[in-house]
Design a protein around this motif. Structure first.
Motif, PDB file in Angstrom:
ATOM      1  N   LEU A 240       1.265  -0.296  -1.960  1.00  0.00           N
ATOM      2  CA  LEU A 240       2.506   0.451  -2.124  1.00  0.00           C
ATOM      3  C   LEU A 240       2.546   1.604  -1.128  1.00  0.00           C
ATOM      4  O   LEU A 240       1.607   2.396  -1.050  1.00  0.00           O
ATOM      5  N   THR A 241       3.639   1.678  -0.361  1.00  0.00           N
ATOM      6  CA  THR A 241       3.837   2.793   0.558  1.00  0.00           C
ATOM      7  C   THR A 241       4.826   3.774  -0.054  1.00  0.00           C
ATOM      8  O   THR A 241       5.393   3.523  -1.135  1.00  0.00           O
ATOM      9  N   ALA A 242       5.065   4.882   0.642  1.00  0.00           N
ATOM     10  CA  ALA A 242       6.021   5.876   0.142  1.00  0.00           C
ATOM     11  C   ALA A 242       7.413   5.262  -0.001  1.00  0.00           C
ATOM     12  O   ALA A 242       8.168   5.629  -0.903  1.00  0.00           O
ATOM     13  N   ASP A 243       7.756   4.315   0.882  1.00  0.00           N
ATOM     14  CA  ASP A 243       9.075   3.679   0.808  1.00  0.00           C
ATOM     15  C   ASP A 243       9.223   2.813  -0.440  1.00  0.00           C
ATOM     16  O   ASP A 243      10.341   2.586  -0.909  1.00  0.00           O
ATOM     17  N   HIS A 244       8.116   2.309  -0.976  1.00  0.00           N
ATOM     18  CA  HIS A 244       8.179   1.455  -2.159  1.00  0.00           C
ATOM     19  C   HIS A 244       8.365   2.246  -3.446  1.00  0.00           C
ATOM     20  O   HIS A 244       8.820   1.692  -4.453  1.00  0.00           O
ATOM     21  N   LEU A 245       8.005   3.511  -3.442  1.00  0.00           N
ATOM     22  CA  LEU A 245       8.031   4.298  -4.676  1.00  0.00           C
ATOM     23  C   LEU A 245       9.464   4.518  -5.139  1.00  0.00           C
ATOM     24  O   LEU A 245      10.318   4.983  -4.381  1.00  0.00           O
ATOM     25  N   MET A 246       9.728   4.185  -6.392  1.00  0.00           N
ATOM     26  CA  MET A 246      11.067   4.297  -6.954  1.00  0.00           C
ATOM     27  C   MET A 246      11.038   5.265  -8.129  1.00  0.00           C
ATOM     28  O   MET A 246      10.588   4.928  -9.222  1.00  0.00           O
ATOM     29  N   GLY A 296       5.329   8.073   6.763  1.00  0.00           N
ATOM     30  CA  GLY A 296       4.656   7.198   7.721  1.00  0.00           C
ATOM     31  C   GLY A 296       5.296   7.197   9.088  1.00  0.00           C
ATOM     32  O   GLY A 296       4.864   6.441   9.977  1.00  0.00           O
ATOM     33  N   LEU A 297       6.330   8.020   9.283  1.00  0.00           N
ATOM     34  CA  LEU A 297       6.970   8.136  10.593  1.00  0.00           C
ATOM     35  C   LEU A 297       6.162   9.064  11.495  1.00  0.00           C
ATOM     36  O   LEU A 297       5.312   9.821  11.020  1.00  0.00           O
ATOM     37  N   SER A 298       6.461   9.026  12.787  1.00  0.00           N
ATOM     38  CA  SER A 298       5.854   9.998  13.689  1.00  0.00           C
ATOM     39  C   SER A 298       6.476  11.359  13.432  1.00  0.00           C
ATOM     40  O   SER A 298       7.589  11.466  12.894  1.00  0.00           O
ATOM     41  N   THR A 299       5.781  12.412  13.814  1.00  0.00           N
ATOM     42  CA  THR A 299       6.296  13.766  13.612  1.00  0.00           C
ATOM     43  C   THR A 299       7.605  13.972  14.371  1.00  0.00           C
ATOM     44  O   THR A 299       8.538  14.608  13.854  1.00  0.00           O
ATOM     45  N   ALA A 300       7.690  13.419  15.571  1.00  0.00           N
ATOM     46  CA  ALA A 300       8.908  13.566  16.374  1.00  0.00           C
ATOM     47  C   ALA A 300      10.092  12.882  15.699  1.00  0.00           C
ATOM     48  O   ALA A 300      11.201  13.432  15.631  1.00  0.00           O
ATOM     49  N   THR A 301       9.870  11.661  15.189  1.00  0.00           N
ATOM     50  CA  THR A 301      10.950  10.939  14.516  1.00  0.00           C
ATOM     51  C   THR A 301      11.365  11.659  13.233  1.00  0.00           C
ATOM     52  O   THR A 301      12.559  11.781  12.930  1.00  0.00           O
ATOM     53  N   ALA A 302      10.388  12.147  12.480  1.00  0.00           N
ATOM     54  CA  ALA A 302      10.692  12.868  11.249  1.00  0.00           C
ATOM     55  C   ALA A 302      11.523  14.117  11.548  1.00  0.00           C
ATOM     56  O   ALA A 302      12.490  14.421  10.837  1.00  0.00           O
ATOM     57  N   ALA A 303      11.161  14.830  12.591  1.00  0.00           N
ATOM     58  CA  ALA A 303      11.910  16.038  12.966  1.00  0.00           C
ATOM     59  C   ALA A 303      13.345  15.676  13.350  1.00  0.00           C
ATOM     60  O   ALA A 303      14.295  16.375  12.974  1.00  0.00           O
TER      61      ALA A 303
END
Length: 312
Positions: A240-246, A296-303
């Motif tokens: 389970l990843t963070a995207d799976h958590l509901m 799980g994204l890169s820091t640049a993408t998250a920003a």
């Protein structure tokens, strides 16, 4: 040993409960909903000298006054319409020598509080419709998520009954006060969920674990277990990843968005989902680095995503 958690606060709580379990006196367990009050009550019974005798439980909030009275004290034949022939023993009779657990004790009516106080004074009572006194030896363990002291001040809970119940007490800490226990709890619940849904194995990724540790958990341990089981049930992944958590609020938001907002095309629908997703993330993670750790994204993408959706 079955109560999970190695944090300092849980270690102290278990040690306190173990010490009080063997003492022959009423025990009051206080704590928020979902903190495992009944689990502690059962553990205290099993660690006591009464472990070979019955453990009987009643949720005081689940029954109206008349039914709760008959469940506790029993009734004689003909005591009321549809009463069983020969009468019926209540929990206090059935639990003689053992433990009776009264969950949500703060929901008892003032009438039943008076009857319970009378019983706790000397262990004697009368069945509904009965004439003779019965005497039993049971230990009362009560639990509540309400502030009984304030209720006593306002007159909605008898102060004399509170003094009788609160001889010994245990406080079950909420999950936000023991966040270091979340990895152990989450891993255990993931393993249990795998068994329940027939999967060979199930684990949580680092970003999923980080998100669980950052959540607020108003429903405490019970909510954590439900989130993991729900999330596992809605994916075929073994990790389970963070995207799976509901979470509960996300589940409701997803239902509303798909049933009430008629998107015209994929781009519009995806943008609305992404905006809601990063809005929820930003409630617990306030920097691009922490958002990246959760998603799980890169820091640049998250920003970049944070900047985009903070403007919309």
């Amino acid at each position: 040993e079955a109560i999970l958690g190695s944090s300092a606060v849980m270690t102290q709580t278990r040690e306190r409960a173990l010490r009080l379990a063997v003492i022959e006196a009423p025990l009051l367990i206080e704590g928020e909903t979902g903190t495992g009050k009944e689990m502690f009550a059962r553990a205290c019974h099993r660690a006591s000298g009464r472990k070979a005798q019955p453990f009987l439980a009643l949720n005081c909030a689940a029954l109206p006054e008349t039914l709760a009275e008959s469940e506790l004290f029993g009734y004689e034949s003909g005591a009321f319409t549809n009463a069983s022939r020969g009468g019926k023993p209540g929990l206090f009779e059935l639990g003689d020598g053992g433990t009776v657990f009264l969950d949500e004790i703060g929901e008892l009516s003032l009438y039943l509080q008076a009857k319970l106080l009378r019983f706790m004074q000397d262990g004697s009572f009368r069945r509904i419709g009965g004439h003779g006194e019965k005497r039993v030896n049971v230990r009362i363990i009560a639990a509540t998520n309400r502030n009984l002291a304030k209720m006593a001040e306002s007159g909605t809970f008898r102060a004399d009954l509170l003094f009788r119940l609160n001889v010994l007490n245990v406080y079950t800490p909420p999950l936000r006060e023991r966040r270091e226990d979340i990895p152990e709890l989450a891993s255990t619940f993931a393993a249990r969920s795998a068994v329940r849904i027939g999967r060979s194995r199930l684990s949580l990724s680092k970003c999923a674990m980080q998100r669980l540790q950052n959540a607020q958990w108003p429903g405490n341990v019970r909510e954590l277990e439900n989130v993991i089981f729900r999330s596992a049930s809605l994916t075929d992944a073994s990790v389970l990843t963070a995207d799976h958590l509901m979470f509960n609020d996300e589940d409701r938001a997803a239902t509303i968005s798909t049933s009430m907002l008629p998107y015209t095309n994929y781009t519009t629908a995806f943008d609305a989902f992404e905006r809601r997703y990063f809005s929820n993330i930003a409630q617990t993670a306030h920097t691009a680095r922490s958002v990246a750790a959760l998603t799980g994204l890169s820091t640049a993408t998250a920003a970049r995503k944070l900047r985009k959706h903070r403007q919309t």
